[in-house]
Design an enzyme around this catalytic site. Structure first.
Site, PDB file in Angstrom:
ATOM      1  N   HIS A 327       0.621  -1.305   0.089  1.00  0.00           N
ATOM      2  CA  HIS A 327       0.326  -0.203  -0.219  1.00  0.00           C
ATOM      3  C   HIS A 327       1.141   1.208   0.239  1.00  0.00           C
ATOM      4  O   HIS A 327       0.115   2.040  -0.189  1.00  0.00           O
ATOM      5  CB  HIS A 327      -0.069  -0.542   1.228  1.00  0.00           C
ATOM      6  CG  HIS A 327      -2.150   0.962   1.034  1.00  0.00           C
ATOM      7  ND1 HIS A 327      -2.638   1.330   0.071  1.00  0.00           N
ATOM      8  CD2 HIS A 327      -3.762   0.653   1.332  1.00  0.00           C
ATOM      9  CE1 HIS A 327      -3.847   2.435  -0.255  1.00  0.00           C
ATOM     10  NE2 HIS A 327      -4.789   1.660   1.327  1.00  0.00           N
ATOM     11  N   ASP A 331      -1.862   2.779  -4.480  1.00  0.00           N
ATOM     12  CA  ASP A 331      -3.331   3.283  -3.574  1.00  0.00           C
ATOM     13  C   ASP A 331      -3.797   2.539  -4.956  1.00  0.00           C
ATOM     14  O   ASP A 331      -4.014   2.504  -5.218  1.00  0.00           O
ATOM     15  CB  ASP A 331      -2.933   5.414  -3.591  1.00  0.00           C
ATOM     16  CG  ASP A 331      -2.918   4.990  -4.638  1.00  0.00           C
ATOM     17  OD1 ASP A 331      -2.942   4.708  -5.737  1.00  0.00           O
ATOM     18  OD2 ASP A 331      -2.227   6.502  -5.031  1.00  0.00           O
TER      19      ASP A 331
END
Length: 354
Positions: A327, A331
């Site tokens: 992450h 995104d």
């Protein structure tokens, strides 16, 4: 003091101890002797730690017979473990709780009581880990602990890919697997979305884009899971990818992979479509930022648009893809762009030939 959890697992549930029991001695006198000896050796116990209390309850021990070694007379988990390993505590507990006279309860009640208090079976088998499996276990644990995993899933229609595969076989005599075509489709999607073909630099604390698209493929071997690499997969034909996959898979199962053939890679693919697995979430292989989990194809009925613009029900083959991504790099926008490109490669198979 914190004890290792392995110590608890190694305690046999049914422990037997050396020495012959003399049946002519009464149970009462034996219990009294044990209590006297324990009282002479054990300091005064004022407190019991929660972990020790749980072990005492689990094994049915008499806390007053245990030797406390903690500060201010605290009985620790290690004290209980030590007593269990030596056999003193369990023997004392059994002798102290032995009835002096036959129980007046019915036989059925005695059997039920025996079943509920009898120790669990201690039968087990040790499975020796290879060095490769030890390394894999360590790296996967580090990945889950240090990499923020983001999971994204999407169904893709598999029918164009299957038709293209059959065409290659029937018209050109080229045999390739579904996974070979998936590798090519993923490689092109990564080339078109370079933000997804990156890794996280811990020293700089920023994402670094990779110069090439190198796909690691998961291959199961007797020694553990290996990940040989198809380098520059976006620049290779599907038939070349297929041939290289077969060679690397054979070398991986034979344990003959060279370090440069499995170290590195910018992205991984794990395919369980040959098993009855519809979808799953894979663990990222550091320092890579993503791994795609490929499930099996399933036939479903859903509305499709006909050539004349009318909607009708049709049977289509769908396959679920699940992306596990770092992450810090992926995104929602990057993940969405990657899946958009990947879905286009499955729906318009001609893109793989460009």
């Amino acid at each position: 003091k914190v004890e290792e959890s392995d110590d608890i697992e190694k305690i046999p549930a049914d422990t037997s101890f050396g020495g012959d029991h003399k049946e002519d001695e009464s149970s009462g006198s034996a219990a009294q002797t044990v209590e006297v000896d324990a009282a002479e050796q054990s300091p005064v116990m004022s407190r019991i730690s929660p972990a020790a209390k749980m072990l005492i309850k689990e094994h049915g021990l008499n806390a007053s017979l245990l030797k406390a070694s903690g500060p201010r007379g605290t009985l620790l988990k290690g004290d209980v473990l030590a007593a269990l390993k030596s056999g003193t505590a369990l023997s004392s507990a059994k002798e102290k709780t032995a009835p002096a006279a036959p129980s007046p309860q019915p036989a059925r009640d005695s059997q039920v009581h025996s079943q509920t208090t009898s120790p669990k079976s201690g039968t087990f088998e040790d499975i020796t880990n290879t060095q490769i499996r030890k390394v894999i276990a360590k790296r996967l644990l580090e990945s889950k602990q240090t990499t923020p995993h983001l999971y994204l899933s999407k169904d893709v229609i598999l029918d164009p890919l299957l038709a293209f595969r059959n065409e290659l076989k029937e018209q050109h005599g080229v045999k390739v697997s579904v996974n070979d075509i998936v590798i090519k489709a993923v490689a092109l999607a990564l080339r078109n979305v370079p933000e997804a073909n990156a890794y996280w630099d811990n020293l700089k604390e920023e994402a670094q884009k990779c110069d090439s698209v190198d796909i690691s493929i998961a291959v199961a071997t007797e020694k553990g899971l290996m990940t040989p690499i198809i380098r520059n997969a976006d620049q290779k034909t599907i038939s070349a990818i297929s041939s290289e996959v077969k060679q690397l898979a054979e070398k991986a199962r034979a344990g003959k992979l060279a370090p440069n053939e499995f170290q590195g890679g910018t992205f991984s693919i794990s395919n369980l479509g040959m098993y009855p697995v519809d979808h799953f979430c894979a663990i990222i292989n550091p320092p890579q930022a993503g791994i795609l989990a490929v499930g099996r194809g399933n036939k479903v009925v859903e509305p499709v648009m006909d050539n004349d613009g009318t909607e009708k029900a049709a049977v289509v083959t769908k396959m679920m893809l699940t992306l596990s991504a770092d992450h810090r790099i992926f995104d929602g926008q990057v993940g969405g762009k990657f899946f958009t490109e990947l879905a286009l490669n499955f729906s318009d198979i001609r893109r793989l030939l460009l």
